[in-house]
Design an enzyme around this catalytic site. Structure first.
Site, short mmCIF file in Angstrom:
data_model
loop_
_atom_site.label_atom_id
_atom_site.label_comp_id
_atom_site.label_asym_id
_atom_site.label_seq_id
_atom_site.Cartn_x
_atom_site.Cartn_y
_atom_site.Cartn_z
N GLY A 242 0.80 -1.21 0.00
CA GLY A 242 0.00 0.00 0.00
C GLY A 242 0.84 1.27 0.00
O GLY A 242 0.48 2.27 -0.64
N GLU A 259 -6.94 0.83 2.44
CA GLU A 259 -7.16 0.05 3.65
C GLU A 259 -6.05 -0.99 3.70
O GLU A 259 -5.96 -1.86 2.83
CB GLU A 259 -8.52 -0.65 3.68
CG GLU A 259 -8.80 -1.25 5.06
CD GLU A 259 -9.39 -2.64 5.02
OE1 GLU A 259 -8.90 -3.51 5.79
OE2 GLU A 259 -10.32 -2.87 4.24
N CYS A 293 -8.05 -8.43 7.40
CA CYS A 293 -7.30 -7.33 8.00
C CYS A 293 -7.87 -6.93 9.35
O CYS A 293 -7.16 -6.36 10.18
CB CYS A 293 -7.31 -6.13 7.06
SG CYS A 293 -6.41 -6.39 5.53
#
Length: 491
Positions: A242, A259, A293
């Site tokens: 990310g 996210e 997650c």
């Protein structure tokens, strides 16, 4: 590729979806899609290229301007038709999730219910893009602030909840008047990508508004993230990847909507209802074999309840049916692939070597890892300080509320969490002290409601999904002023 559903592994998924057309793999290389339980190949998909990404973004940009002019009723009707299509093919989609991502029945139903709720929420977005009229400091001037779509949205989605985590970006983006280029994970290119194309195609979405490019992340993913066309880049995945995606997007002044990873705590205070806390702990640690997650990564249990909690949690873990995810009784299905399995088992081994006790589990059959409980763990041990992403429950003792908060915050992540106490003032005090985007009292961290903002702090991401927050991410404001009377200038 047939234009007709039903949706099965044999439906012929070896094509990209570009500008409303199914483009066969042709001379491209292909990627085998494997059932994580049997390791059998169930389909092949094209290994898309940077040229395919260019074509997808070009189609999206061309289609978006016309799509944005459509009345809200038209955009809402497409999302509602896609929702209807999902309902008609519910069981087929559940089967695809089981075969491609190893989803058990309970996980698959939870995923589709969440996706359904997000689609219902998205269908209302075209009617919620209201602007405002502001007074001006200049005499005779009218100020209008409009909310308009950003344009083109790039979406890179993960393999763990592939349908929902793609749909939660795709449906709102389309509803808000944007066009989309979607790159699904290479483990789940069907349920995370091509399936959405079929559903929206059946719903009557105009050509080019949704484009799906399958392929390897190192090839297609980088091309999607670093392309100059998208104004928003929605990514769900690891913190490490990310951060790279954010840099690529920011290089083109695109907004990264991220996210990322989590290291979520389940705090069990001395005032907790232990049975209720264990119920939450079992669900939060072992749904989808911990591959979420927002699953529990660490159980922080007050020392006065510690031994009983560990014993009960281990007993419950041992009782969970494990194996074939297509069996409706199965709770613990397979890990997505060998690399993930080996990493999880390595964390367990390192934690035991560091002095923890293996209460139950720790072994595997193929890609099915036994639900594992570890006691005598501290925050520095491998299964606790890393996001283990598996059916592993490290249990850490603590002695005071202050220590629980300190342990909870001793991580780069800040995604979700939970606190158990019959004393709600105590629970709220601890919840307020935990540095995380979401925390749930007398529950567990695995919660996602489409009308409530979803996202993390610290290195768990940027921005929010769901509710008004995702609509703000996928739209921008435009100030238009009208000088209705002649204006006096100083020169």
């Amino acid at each position: 590729m047939t234009d007709q559903l039903p949706l099965t592994p044999e439906s012929g998924w070896n094509a990209l979806f570009l500008d409303g057309a199914w483009i066969d793999a042709g001379e491209r290389e292909t990627i085998g899609v494997e059932n994580p339980y049997t390791r059998e190949e169930i389909a092949t998909v094209p290994a898309g290229t940077a040229d395919d990404v260019d074509a997808a973004y070009e189609s999206a940009a061309e289609a978006q301007s016309e799509w944005a002019t459509q009345p809200p009723q038209r955009r809402a009707s497409i999302v509602n038709s896609a929702l209807e299509s999902l309902g008609e093919h519910w069981e087929e989609v559940l089967e695809l999730l089981a075969l491609e991502s190893g989803s058990t029945r309970v996980k698959g139903v939870a995923e589709l219910q969440t996706a359904k709720g997000m689609m219902q929420q998205a269908a209302s977005y075209p009617f919620r893009m209201a602007g405002e009229h502001d007074d001006s400091i200049v005499p005779g001037k009218e100020n209008v602030v409009e909310r308009v779509p950003v344009g083109v949205v790039g979406v890179i989605s993960p393999w763990n909840f592939p349908f929902h985590l793609s749909m939660r970006a795709v449906a709102p983006a389309i509803a808000a008047g944007n066009a989309v280029v979607l790159k699904p994970a290479s483990n789940t290119p069907i349920t995370g990508g091509l399936l959405l194309a079929k559903i929206f195609e059946e719903a009557g979405l105009p050509d080019g508004v949704l484009n799906v490019v399958t392929g390897n992340g190192s090839d297609v993913g980088d091309a999607v993230a670093g392309h100059e066309t998208p104004r928003v880049l929605a990514f769900t995945g690891s913190t490490e990847i990310g951060q790279q995606v954010a840099k690529q997007a920011a290089g083109n002044c695109a907004l990264p909507a991220l996210e990322l990873g989590g290291n979520n705590v389940h705090v069990v205070t001395e005032n907790a209802d232990v049975e209720r806390a264990v119920d939450g702990g079992v669900f939060g640690s072992f749904l989808h074999s911990g591959q979420a997650c927002i699953s529990i990564n660490r159980h922080l249990v007050h020392e006065s309840l510690y031994d009983g909690y560990v014993s009960t949690l281990a007993d419950r873990a041992e009782s969970l049916p494990a194996g074939d995810p297509t069996d409706e009784e199965t709770v613990i299905g397979p890990i997505i692939d060998e690399a993930q399995r080996d990493q999880i088992l390595e964390y367990v081994e390192e934690t035991v070597d560091a002095g923890a006790t293996l209460e139950t589990g720790g072994d595997h059959d193929g890609l099915v890892i036994e639900p594992t409980v570890l006691s005598g763990v501290d925050n520095e041990m491998a299964a606790a300080c890393n996001e283990h992403f598996g059916p592993v429950a490290p249990v850490i003792p603590y002695s005071s509320d202050e220590e629980a908060i300190e342990l909870a915050n001793d991580t780069i992540h800040g995604l979700s969490g939970s606190v158990h106490s019959e004393d709600l003032e105590q629970a709220r005090r601890i919840a307020d002290g935990i540095e995380t985007g979401m925390v749930h009292i007398n529950d567990q961290p695995l919660n996602d409601e489409p009308h409530v903002a979803f996202g993390g702090t610290k290195q768990s991401g940027l921005g929010r999904y769901n509710a008004e927050e995702i609509l703000e991410e996928l739209t921008t404001t435009k100030w238009i002023s009208v000088q209705r009377e002649p204006r006096e200038y100083p020169f």
